[in-house]
Design a protein around this motif. Structure first.
Motif, mmCIF file in Angstrom:
data_model
loop_
_atom_site.group_PDB
_atom_site.id
_atom_site.type_symbol
_atom_site.label_atom_id
_atom_site.label_comp_id
_atom_site.label_asym_id
_atom_site.label_seq_id
_atom_site.Cartn_x
_atom_site.Cartn_y
_atom_site.Cartn_z
ATOM 1 N N SER A 41 2.827 8.321 8.325
ATOM 2 C CA SER A 41 3.993 8.430 7.442
ATOM 3 C C SER A 41 4.044 9.720 6.632
ATOM 4 C CB SER A 41 4.013 7.246 6.469
ATOM 5 O OG SER A 41 2.928 7.354 5.550
ATOM 6 N N GLY A 42 2.921 10.411 6.518
ATOM 7 C CA GLY A 42 2.872 11.583 5.654
ATOM 8 C C GLY A 42 2.769 11.207 4.186
ATOM 9 N N LEU A 43 2.520 9.925 3.911
ATOM 10 C CA LEU A 43 2.455 9.437 2.529
ATOM 11 C C LEU A 43 1.035 9.096 2.090
ATOM 12 C CD1 LEU A 43 5.537 7.049 2.749
ATOM 13 C CD2 LEU A 43 5.450 9.258 1.585
ATOM 14 N N SER A 44 0.051 9.521 2.849
ATOM 15 C CA SER A 44 -1.321 9.092 2.576
ATOM 16 C C SER A 44 -1.819 9.477 1.183
ATOM 17 C CB SER A 44 -2.274 9.619 3.642
ATOM 18 O OG SER A 44 -2.228 11.031 3.679
ATOM 19 N N ASP A 45 -1.197 10.478 0.545
ATOM 20 C CA ASP A 45 -1.597 10.855 -0.816
ATOM 21 C C ASP A 45 -0.792 10.104 -1.879
ATOM 22 O OD1 ASP A 45 -3.450 12.635 0.158
ATOM 23 O OD2 ASP A 45 -2.091 14.349 0.062
ATOM 24 N N THR A 46 0.117 9.252 -1.448
ATOM 25 C CA THR A 46 0.980 8.523 -2.376
ATOM 26 C C THR A 46 0.368 7.168 -2.694
ATOM 27 O OG1 THR A 46 2.885 9.575 -1.323
ATOM 28 C CG2 THR A 46 3.337 7.688 -2.756
ATOM 29 N N PRO A 47 0.091 6.893 -3.965
ATOM 30 C CA PRO A 47 -0.445 5.574 -4.308
ATOM 31 C C PRO A 47 0.581 4.491 -3.971
ATOM 32 C CG PRO A 47 -0.597 7.081 -6.178
ATOM 33 C CD PRO A 47 0.235 7.754 -5.129
ATOM 34 N N ILE A 48 0.101 3.376 -3.423
ATOM 35 C CA ILE A 48 1.000 2.269 -3.109
ATOM 36 C C ILE A 48 0.450 0.991 -3.740
ATOM 37 C CG2 ILE A 48 -0.034 1.948 -0.799
ATOM 38 C CD1 ILE A 48 2.851 0.993 0.086
ATOM 39 N N TYR A 49 1.209 0.478 -4.684
ATOM 40 C CA TYR A 49 0.825 -0.737 -5.404
ATOM 41 C C TYR A 49 1.391 -1.955 -4.693
ATOM 42 C CZ TYR A 49 -0.879 2.106 -9.230
ATOM 43 O OH TYR A 49 -1.603 3.001 -9.987
ATOM 44 N N TYR A 50 0.605 -3.022 -4.696
ATOM 45 C CA TYR A 50 0.952 -4.280 -4.031
ATOM 46 C C TYR A 50 1.128 -5.362 -5.091
ATOM 47 C CZ TYR A 50 -0.042 -8.563 -1.382
ATOM 48 O OH TYR A 50 -0.005 -9.821 -0.833
ATOM 49 N N LEU A 51 2.319 -5.954 -5.124
ATOM 50 C CA LEU A 51 2.609 -7.012 -6.089
ATOM 51 C C LEU A 51 2.804 -8.330 -5.347
ATOM 52 C CD1 LEU A 51 3.304 -8.044 -8.932
ATOM 53 C CD2 LEU A 51 5.669 -7.341 -8.511
ATOM 54 N N ASP A 52 1.921 -9.293 -5.604
ATOM 55 C CA ASP A 52 2.041 -10.646 -5.059
ATOM 56 C C ASP A 52 3.047 -11.394 -5.935
ATOM 57 O OD1 ASP A 52 1.759 -13.402 -4.601
ATOM 58 O OD2 ASP A 52 -0.390 -13.254 -4.203
ATOM 59 N N LEU A 53 4.253 -11.569 -5.401
ATOM 60 C CA LEU A 53 5.334 -12.146 -6.194
ATOM 61 C C LEU A 53 5.079 -13.579 -6.633
ATOM 62 C CD1 LEU A 53 8.393 -10.773 -4.264
ATOM 63 C CD2 LEU A 53 7.604 -10.119 -6.527
ATOM 64 N N LEU A 54 4.375 -14.328 -5.825
ATOM 65 C CA LEU A 54 4.154 -15.727 -6.185
ATOM 66 C C LEU A 54 3.189 -15.854 -7.354
ATOM 67 C CD1 LEU A 54 4.081 -17.414 -2.679
ATOM 68 C CD2 LEU A 54 6.006 -16.985 -4.200
ATOM 69 N N ARG A 55 2.232 -14.963 -7.426
ATOM 70 C CA ARG A 55 1.252 -15.008 -8.522
ATOM 71 C C ARG A 55 1.715 -14.256 -9.767
ATOM 72 N NH1 ARG A 55 -4.320 -13.134 -6.819
ATOM 73 N NH2 ARG A 55 -4.857 -13.999 -8.826
ATOM 74 N N PHE A 56 2.545 -13.227 -9.578
ATOM 75 C CA PHE A 56 2.895 -12.353 -10.703
ATOM 76 C C PHE A 56 4.405 -12.114 -10.791
ATOM 77 C CE2 PHE A 56 -1.374 -11.208 -9.156
ATOM 78 C CZ PHE A 56 -2.107 -11.561 -10.280
ATOM 79 N N ARG A 57 5.194 -13.165 -10.705
ATOM 80 C CA ARG A 57 6.655 -13.057 -10.726
ATOM 81 C C ARG A 57 7.178 -12.362 -11.992
ATOM 82 N NH1 ARG A 57 11.515 -14.679 -8.044
ATOM 83 N NH2 ARG A 57 13.001 -13.529 -9.294
ATOM 84 N N PRO A 58 6.602 -12.622 -13.166
ATOM 85 C CA PRO A 58 7.127 -11.928 -14.355
ATOM 86 C C PRO A 58 7.081 -10.400 -14.240
ATOM 87 C CG PRO A 58 5.751 -13.762 -15.018
ATOM 88 C CD PRO A 58 5.572 -13.602 -13.526
ATOM 89 N N ILE A 59 6.099 -9.874 -13.525
ATOM 90 C CA ILE A 59 6.019 -8.419 -13.348
ATOM 91 C C ILE A 59 7.197 -7.943 -12.505
ATOM 92 C CG2 ILE A 59 4.653 -6.490 -12.441
ATOM 93 C CD1 ILE A 59 2.135 -8.147 -13.069
ATOM 94 N N SER A 60 7.585 -8.721 -11.510
ATOM 95 C CA SER A 60 8.734 -8.360 -10.687
ATOM 96 C C SER A 60 10.006 -8.316 -11.530
ATOM 97 C CB SER A 60 8.907 -9.350 -9.535
ATOM 98 O OG SER A 60 10.031 -8.994 -8.773
ATOM 99 N N SER A 61 10.155 -9.281 -12.405
ATOM 100 C CA SER A 61 11.319 -9.291 -13.299
ATOM 101 C C SER A 61 11.305 -8.073 -14.218
ATOM 102 C CB SER A 61 11.333 -10.571 -14.125
ATOM 103 O OG SER A 61 11.420 -11.691 -13.279
ATOM 104 N N GLN A 62 10.117 -7.713 -14.699
ATOM 105 C CA GLN A 62 9.952 -6.540 -15.561
ATOM 106 C C GLN A 62 10.341 -5.265 -14.798
ATOM 107 O OE1 GLN A 62 5.896 -6.253 -17.000
ATOM 108 N NE2 GLN A 62 6.243 -4.291 -17.970
ATOM 109 N N ILE A 63 9.946 -5.175 -13.528
ATOM 110 C CA ILE A 63 10.281 -4.017 -12.690
ATOM 111 C C ILE A 63 11.802 -3.920 -12.528
ATOM 112 C CG2 ILE A 63 10.193 -3.147 -10.308
ATOM 113 C CD1 ILE A 63 7.276 -4.237 -10.208
ATOM 114 N N ALA A 64 12.437 -5.050 -12.219
ATOM 115 C CA ALA A 64 13.893 -5.062 -12.019
ATOM 116 C C ALA A 64 14.612 -4.593 -13.275
ATOM 117 C CB ALA A 64 14.353 -6.468 -11.624
ATOM 118 N N GLU A 65 14.168 -5.098 -14.420
ATOM 119 C CA GLU A 65 14.802 -4.731 -15.680
ATOM 120 C C GLU A 65 14.557 -3.258 -16.021
ATOM 121 O OE1 GLU A 65 14.174 -5.956 -20.278
ATOM 122 O OE2 GLU A 65 14.370 -7.615 -18.861
ATOM 123 N N GLN A 66 13.319 -2.820 -15.891
ATOM 124 C CA GLN A 66 12.971 -1.451 -16.276
ATOM 125 C C GLN A 66 13.689 -0.406 -15.426
ATOM 126 O OE1 GLN A 66 8.988 -0.704 -17.275
ATOM 127 N NE2 GLN A 66 9.230 1.495 -17.247
#
Length: 114
Positions: free
Chosen positions: A52-77
């Motif tokens: 992909s050419g993105l190997s230097d790009t950090p990629i964060y993984y969010l488990d939505l079932l365990r951390f749904r409030p973080i997903s809501s925070q991302i959407a709002e922010q």
């Protein structure tokens, strides 16, 4: 090369990711562990990562079932609609790319970064 998933598990991490995005682009992948479409999207990212050419790009993984409030925070922010699966490119504190389901393409992310 395996996809270097970084776990996103704490709401405070979002502020750090925004800070980090001012130095270099950051990806966030929102994944539902019980959804077959989400599993297919995750697998597609993992298959394409090395080329992909993105190997230097950090990629964060969010488990939505365990951390749904973080997903809501991302959407709002970032002013985006919550979807799953969803890939976001955060750059200079803003969401510059947002795709969901089978529309997720690392080639599109690479094109945004050029």
């Amino acid at each position: 090369m395996a996809t270097p998933w970084l776990p996103l598990t704490q709401p405070e991490q979002l502020a750090a990711i925004v800070q980090e995005s001012h130095e270099h682009a950051v990806l966030i992948f929102k994944h539902s562990t019980t959804c077959s479409i989400s599993a297919a999207a995750k697998s597609k990212i993992e298959r394409q990562w090395a080329d992909s050419g993105l190997s230097d790009t950090p990629i964060y993984y969010l488990d939505l079932l365990r951390f749904r409030p973080i997903s809501s925070q991302i959407a709002e922010q970032f002013g985006i609609r919550h979807e799953s699966p969803q890939l976001l490119l955060i750059q200079d504190g803003e969401c510059r790319y947002d795709a969901s389901h089978m529309g997720i393409r690392l080639s599109d992310v690479s094109a945004v970064l050029k």
